[in-house]
Design an enzyme around this catalytic site. Structure first.
Site, PDB file in Angstrom:
ATOM      1  CG  HIS A 155       2.124   5.530  10.388  1.00 53.69           C
ATOM      2  ND1 HIS A 155       1.084   5.024  11.099  1.00 53.69           N
ATOM      3  CD2 HIS A 155       2.491   4.580   9.508  1.00 53.69           C
ATOM      4  CE1 HIS A 155       0.818   3.801  10.672  1.00 53.69           C
ATOM      5  NE2 HIS A 155       1.674   3.514   9.699  1.00 53.69           N
ATOM      6  CG  HIS A 213      -0.235   0.119   2.517  1.00 50.64           C
ATOM      7  ND1 HIS A 213       0.414  -0.938   3.116  1.00 50.64           N
ATOM      8  CD2 HIS A 213      -0.050   1.189   3.314  1.00 50.64           C
ATOM      9  CE1 HIS A 213       0.968  -0.528   4.237  1.00 50.64           C
ATOM     10  NE2 HIS A 213       0.694   0.757   4.391  1.00 50.64           N
TER      11      HIS A 213
END
Length: 157
Positions: A109, A42
């Site tokens: 993140h 992704h």
């Protein structure tokens, strides 16, 4: 390149430019790993989908350049900044069609550990703003300050 076991649009590379890029980076003192085929995830397909929509094949060739962000020790900001400058030099001296690059993900993140899935939107926005206004200052940030616990407003994806 293919996306793990999931269906994805065809991702084509640019072998001639990939060789130019890797040779240029090696001459700039970066140790590169060269592979002929890789599974993508992704991190590549999401930004391509955002830029081009869902397709059977992407309208541009792709050369993935992966930087270690999982295994200790991670690269320093200074090292990443130097890599970006070396990539720019390789792009400037290359011949052929226009080329560009993108980075996917958030600065705050983390994909594992105590902060897995947490995002500090204020830090991310500040970091992205400083990419153009103060890249040298960002390059001096310590790895540990980037890994600090997120602000109370941190949220999950």
């Amino acid at each position: 390149m293919r996306l793990g076991s999931a269906q994805s649009a065809v991702v084509k590379g640019d072998p001639d430019f990939a060789w130019h890029l890797v040779e240029s980076l090696i001459l700039d003192e970066f140790d590169m790993t060269i592979i002929n085929e890789m599974e993508v995830d992704h991190g590549l397909t999401v930004p391509l989908s955002l830029m081009f929509g869902q397709r059977d094949a992407w309208p541009c060739p792709v050369i993935p350049l992966c930087v270690n962000v999982v295994t200790y020790p991670p690269p320093t900001g200074k090292r990443c900044y130097a890599l970006g400058k070396a990539i720019r030099r390789a792009l400037i001296v290359s011949e052929g069609s226009a080329r560009g690059g993108f980075r996917h993900g958030r600065m705050s993140h983390q994909i594992h550990g105590e902060r897995c899935g947490l995002i500090n939107r204020e830090f991310d926005k500040s970091f992205l703003d400083r990419l153009t206004s103060d890249p040298e200052g960002l390059s001096r940030m310590s790895i540990w300050s980037m890994c600090a616990k997120p602000a109370p407003r941190a949220s999950r994806w």
